[in-house]
Design a protein around this motif. Structure first.
Motif, PDB file in Angstrom:
ATOM      1  N   ASN A 266       5.312  -8.518   9.507  1.00  0.00           N
ATOM      2  CA  ASN A 266       5.095  -7.091   9.265  1.00  0.00           C
ATOM      3  C   ASN A 266       6.288  -6.308   9.805  1.00  0.00           C
ATOM      4  O   ASN A 266       7.110  -6.835  10.555  1.00  0.00           O
ATOM      5  CB  ASN A 266       3.804  -6.629   9.956  1.00  0.00           C
ATOM      6  CG  ASN A 266       2.590  -7.404   9.484  1.00  0.00           C
ATOM      7  OD1 ASN A 266       2.275  -7.406   8.297  1.00  0.00           O
ATOM      8  ND2 ASN A 266       1.909  -8.080  10.401  1.00  0.00           N
ATOM      9  N   PHE A 267       6.362  -5.049   9.431  1.00  0.00           N
ATOM     10  CA  PHE A 267       7.440  -4.213   9.936  1.00  0.00           C
ATOM     11  C   PHE A 267       7.371  -4.137  11.460  1.00  0.00           C
ATOM     12  O   PHE A 267       6.296  -3.974  12.036  1.00  0.00           O
ATOM     13  CB  PHE A 267       7.340  -2.786   9.391  1.00  0.00           C
ATOM     14  CG  PHE A 267       7.495  -2.679   7.900  1.00  0.00           C
ATOM     15  CD1 PHE A 267       8.496  -3.376   7.243  1.00  0.00           C
ATOM     16  CD2 PHE A 267       6.655  -1.874   7.152  1.00  0.00           C
ATOM     17  CE1 PHE A 267       8.653  -3.276   5.870  1.00  0.00           C
ATOM     18  CE2 PHE A 267       6.797  -1.764   5.780  1.00  0.00           C
ATOM     19  CZ  PHE A 267       7.794  -2.470   5.136  1.00  0.00           C
ATOM     20  N   GLY A 268       8.531  -4.249  12.116  1.00  0.00           N
ATOM     21  CA  GLY A 268       8.596  -3.817  13.496  1.00  0.00           C
ATOM     22  C   GLY A 268       8.568  -2.298  13.502  1.00  0.00           C
ATOM     23  O   GLY A 268       9.023  -1.652  12.555  1.00  0.00           O
ATOM     24  N   ARG A 269       8.038  -1.726  14.559  1.00  0.00           N
ATOM     25  CA  ARG A 269       7.870  -0.272  14.545  1.00  0.00           C
ATOM     26  C   ARG A 269       8.050   0.298  15.946  1.00  0.00           C
ATOM     27  O   ARG A 269       7.434  -0.169  16.900  1.00  0.00           O
ATOM     28  CB  ARG A 269       6.481   0.084  14.023  1.00  0.00           C
ATOM     29  CG  ARG A 269       6.240   1.568  13.789  1.00  0.00           C
ATOM     30  CD  ARG A 269       4.778   1.797  13.403  1.00  0.00           C
ATOM     31  NE  ARG A 269       4.404   0.975  12.266  1.00  0.00           N
ATOM     32  CZ  ARG A 269       4.540   1.351  11.000  1.00  0.00           C
ATOM     33  NH1 ARG A 269       5.054   2.532  10.725  1.00  0.00           N
ATOM     34  NH2 ARG A 269       4.163   0.557  10.022  1.00  0.00           N
ATOM     35  N   VAL A 270       8.914   1.288  16.047  1.00  0.00           N
ATOM     36  CA  VAL A 270       9.085   2.032  17.289  1.00  0.00           C
ATOM     37  C   VAL A 270       8.990   3.512  16.947  1.00  0.00           C
ATOM     38  O   VAL A 270       9.625   3.978  15.994  1.00  0.00           O
ATOM     39  CB  VAL A 270      10.445   1.727  17.958  1.00  0.00           C
ATOM     40  CG1 VAL A 270      10.677   2.656  19.134  1.00  0.00           C
ATOM     41  CG2 VAL A 270      10.500   0.278  18.421  1.00  0.00           C
TER      42      VAL A 270
ATOM     43  N   LEU B 276      11.946   1.523  11.816  1.00  0.00           N
ATOM     44  CA  LEU B 276      11.240   0.380  11.243  1.00  0.00           C
ATOM     45  C   LEU B 276      12.173  -0.818  11.155  1.00  0.00           C
ATOM     46  O   LEU B 276      13.310  -0.696  10.684  1.00  0.00           O
ATOM     47  CB  LEU B 276      10.720   0.715   9.841  1.00  0.00           C
ATOM     48  CG  LEU B 276       9.709   1.861   9.732  1.00  0.00           C
ATOM     49  CD1 LEU B 276       9.382   2.131   8.266  1.00  0.00           C
ATOM     50  CD2 LEU B 276       8.440   1.539  10.501  1.00  0.00           C
ATOM     51  N   GLY B 277      11.701  -1.981  11.604  1.00  0.00           N
ATOM     52  CA  GLY B 277      12.453  -3.220  11.479  1.00  0.00           C
ATOM     53  C   GLY B 277      11.959  -4.014  10.287  1.00  0.00           C
ATOM     54  O   GLY B 277      10.747  -4.178  10.100  1.00  0.00           O
ATOM     55  N   ILE B 278      12.878  -4.508   9.451  1.00  0.00           N
ATOM     56  CA  ILE B 278      12.500  -5.265   8.258  1.00  0.00           C
ATOM     57  C   ILE B 278      13.082  -6.672   8.332  1.00  0.00           C
ATOM     58  O   ILE B 278      14.123  -6.900   8.942  1.00  0.00           O
ATOM     59  CB  ILE B 278      12.962  -4.561   6.962  1.00  0.00           C
ATOM     60  CG1 ILE B 278      14.483  -4.376   6.940  1.00  0.00           C
ATOM     61  CG2 ILE B 278      12.261  -3.219   6.809  1.00  0.00           C
ATOM     62  CD1 ILE B 278      15.014  -3.775   5.641  1.00  0.00           C
ATOM     63  N   ASN B 279      12.392  -7.617   7.710  1.00  0.00           N
ATOM     64  CA  ASN B 279      12.812  -9.018   7.686  1.00  0.00           C
ATOM     65  C   ASN B 279      13.531  -9.290   6.367  1.00  0.00           C
ATOM     66  O   ASN B 279      12.909  -9.411   5.315  1.00  0.00           O
ATOM     67  CB  ASN B 279      11.583  -9.920   7.828  1.00  0.00           C
ATOM     68  CG  ASN B 279      11.943 -11.391   7.917  1.00  0.00           C
ATOM     69  OD1 ASN B 279      13.092 -11.781   7.684  1.00  0.00           O
ATOM     70  ND2 ASN B 279      10.970 -12.220   8.250  1.00  0.00           N
TER      71      ASN B 279
END
Length: 429
Positions: free
Chosen positions: A147-151, A163-166
Motif C-alpha cells: 500500500n502507499f506509504g503515507r506521512v 505518499l510513497g509508491i512502489n
C-alpha cells in the motif's frame, strides 16, 4: 508563505557503500568511484562518517525525511536489516524521537531490495516480504510495499501529504515481458546447469536475470494515486518513488533502467490543476526535471533525483501559499568531498507557480504591488524601501509579498542577497 523542509536521501546499497568514498569529480558515471583512504577502510567507518556529516546539516530538523530505495545490493535479509538499522541509528534517532520518525519519515523500496529469485510465485508482492519484515521488525510501517506509504506533516494548523509508491513491481521476474520472450528466457536460465563448485557463475547468471527486470507500478496503484491526488485538492502533494519518470540522460542498454509504464504515471501527475513534487533515486545522479502538459496550465511535475548517499544528499525547501498549494522550491545540494565532509553546493530556486491563476492566488497586498508596478511601466524598478513609502505599507509586509511575486515569476528581485530595504524590484513579464 510557509516552508516545508525535506531531507532527500538517495540509494545506500549496503554493504557496498561501507568502504566507498564519493566520486571525486561528482561525474555521472557509476563506474567513476574512488575507494576511501586506509583510515576509513574498517567496515562501517565510512558510512558512520557520512551519517555524522548528514546529521550536522539537519538543524533545524527537517519536516520530512524521504529514503528513495535501494537500501541493499541484493535484497538479502541480513544486509536489509543492517541497512535499516543504519538509517535509524545513524541518521534518524540522533535527531528525532520514535514518534517523530513515525510521523516524519517515508521509505520506498528499490529494485535492489527485492528478494531473488521468485520461483513459481503468483503473488507479485511476495518478493518484498524480506524488505517489509526488515522494516517492520525495526518499527517502521511507512515502507510503501503493498500500500502507499503515507506521512501527514502539520503545517500552520493544516497538513501536507507525502505518499510513497512502489515502482518495483516487475523487478525480479519476467512476467511483464512479451510471452514468447519470457518463455525463451526462462527456459534458457532454468536450463543453465551450474555446478555447485562455481559460485561466481551462479552470481553471473543472477546478474543476467536482474538486468532483465521490468520495473512497473501496479495499475491499481496508479488509479488509487489519481483518487488520492484528487482528494487532497492540491494541498502540496509530494510523491516519493524509486524510479525516474523520464529516460536517463546516460544511455544504458539495460531494460531495468526505466519504469516501463512511467507514461501513465506522468499523465496522472501532470494533468492535475496544481503542481506535484516527485522525489526519486535509482539513477545515481541528480537531474532536476520539469514536466508539463500544455493543456493543464496550472499543473505539472517537478522531479528531483537524489545522488547516492556516498555522494551526498538534497535539502529541498518547499514553499507553500496560504492554501498550501506549492509556490516553488529551493534545492540545496550537499555533496561530500573526498574527505567525506559535506559541502553546500550552489542552490537552485524553481518556481512551481505558473498558469493563468498565479496572480489571483496571491494575497491582495501582492496584487496591489504588482498593479502599481504595471501602471508605472515596463521599465519601472523600485527599491523595496521606495515601494514601502509610495504604497504606505510596512516594509516587512512589502518584502513578504515581493517574495511571493518573485516565486510566481511576476517580479524579479535583482539583488536578493542584500537586506530587504535594498532589494531592487522589477517586473519579470
Amino acid at each position: 508563505m510557509k516552508r516545508l523542509r525535506i531531507l532527500q536521501v538517495g540509494d545506500i546499497h549496503f554493504p557496498w557503500s561501507e568502504n566507498v568514498a564519493p566520486r571525486a569529480d561528482f561525474g555521472t558515471s557509476p563506474d567513476n568511484i574512488s575507494v576511501v583512504s586506509s583510515s576509513l577502510k574498517t567496515p562501517g567507518v565510512a558510512l558512520n562518517k557520512l551519517a555524522a556529516s548528514i546529521r550536522n546539516i539537519c538543524d533545524p530538523k527537517p519536516d520530512l525525511v524521504v529514503f528513495v530505495g535501494d537500501f541493499t545490493v541484493k535484497g538479502d535479509p541480513d544486509n536489509l536489516d543492517k541497512a535499516v538499522k543504519y538509517c535509524l541509528n545513524g541518521l534518524l534517532k540522533p535527531i528525532f524521537s520514535q514518534e517523530e520518525i513515525s510521523e516524519r519519515v517515508l521509505f520506498v523500496p528499490g529494485n535492489h531490495d527485492v528478494t531473488r529469485p521468485v520461483e513459481g510465485s503468483t503473488d507479485p508482492y511476495e518478493k518484498f516480504e524480506t524488505y517489509r519484515l526488515a522494516m517492520e521488525n525495526n518499527g517502521i510501517t511507512n515502507h510503501s510495499t503493498r500500500n502507499f506509504g503515507r506521512v501527514t506533516v502539520p503545517v500552520s494548523g493544516s497538513t501536507v501529504s507525502a505518499l510513497g509508491i512502489n515502482t518495483c513491481l516487475g523487478c525480479g521476474e519476467f512476467r511483464a515481458l512479451p510471452s514468447k520472450l519470457r518463455t525463451a528466457i526462462s527456459e534458457a536460465i532454468n536450463g543453465y546447469h551450474i555446478p555447485a563448485t562455481a559460485p561466481k557463475l551462479i552470481e553471473d547468471v543472477s546478474e543476467i536475470a536482474e538486468q532483465l527486470d521490468m520495473p512497473l507500478l501496479d495499475r491499481k496503484d496508479i488509479d488509487g494515486l489519481d483518487v488520492e491526488l484528487t482528494g487532497i485538492h492540491g494541498k502540496s502533494p509530494i510523491i516519493v518513488g524509486h524510479h525516474n519518470l523520464l529516460p536517463q540522460k546516460e544511455t544504458r542498454v539495460l531494460p531495468y533502467g526505466e519504469l516501463i509504464n512511467s507514461g501513465v504515471l506522468r499523465e496522472v501527475l501532470a494533468t492535475k490543476d496544481y503542481p506535484v513534487l516527485y522525489l526519486h533515486g535509482h539513477i545515481h545522479s541528480d537531474p532536476i526535471e520539469l514536466i508539463r502538459d500544455p493543456l493543464h496550465h496550472d499543473g505539472g511535475i517537478l522531479s528531483i533525483s537524489a545522488p547516492m548517499i556516498t555522494d551526498g544528499v538534497n535539502i529541498v525547501d518547499l514553499y507553500l501559499d496560504a492554501d498550501l498549494e506549492p509556490i516553488g522550491v529551493d534545492i540545496i545540494p550537499w555533496r561530500f568531498s573526498p574527505t567525506l565532509q559535506l559541502v553546500r553546493n550552489r542552490s537552485l530556486r524553481i518556481s512551481m507557480a505558473h498558469g493563468e491563476n498565479r496572480l489571483a492566488s496571491l494575497p491582495e497586498e501582492a496584487r496591489r504591488i504588482f498593479r502599481y508596478l504595471v501602471h508605472a511601466g515596463d521599465a519601472a524598478h523600485r527599491h523595496l524601501s521606495q515601494l514601502s513609502d509610495e504604497l504606505g505599507l510596512d516594509i516587512d509586509l512589502i518584502a513578504r509579498n515581493c517574495e511571493a511575486l518573485s516565486w510566481a515569476g511576476l517580479v524579479h528581485v535583482a539583488n536578493a542577497h542584500k537586506s530587504p530595504p535594498k532589494w531592487d524590484i522589477r517586473l519579470a513579464i
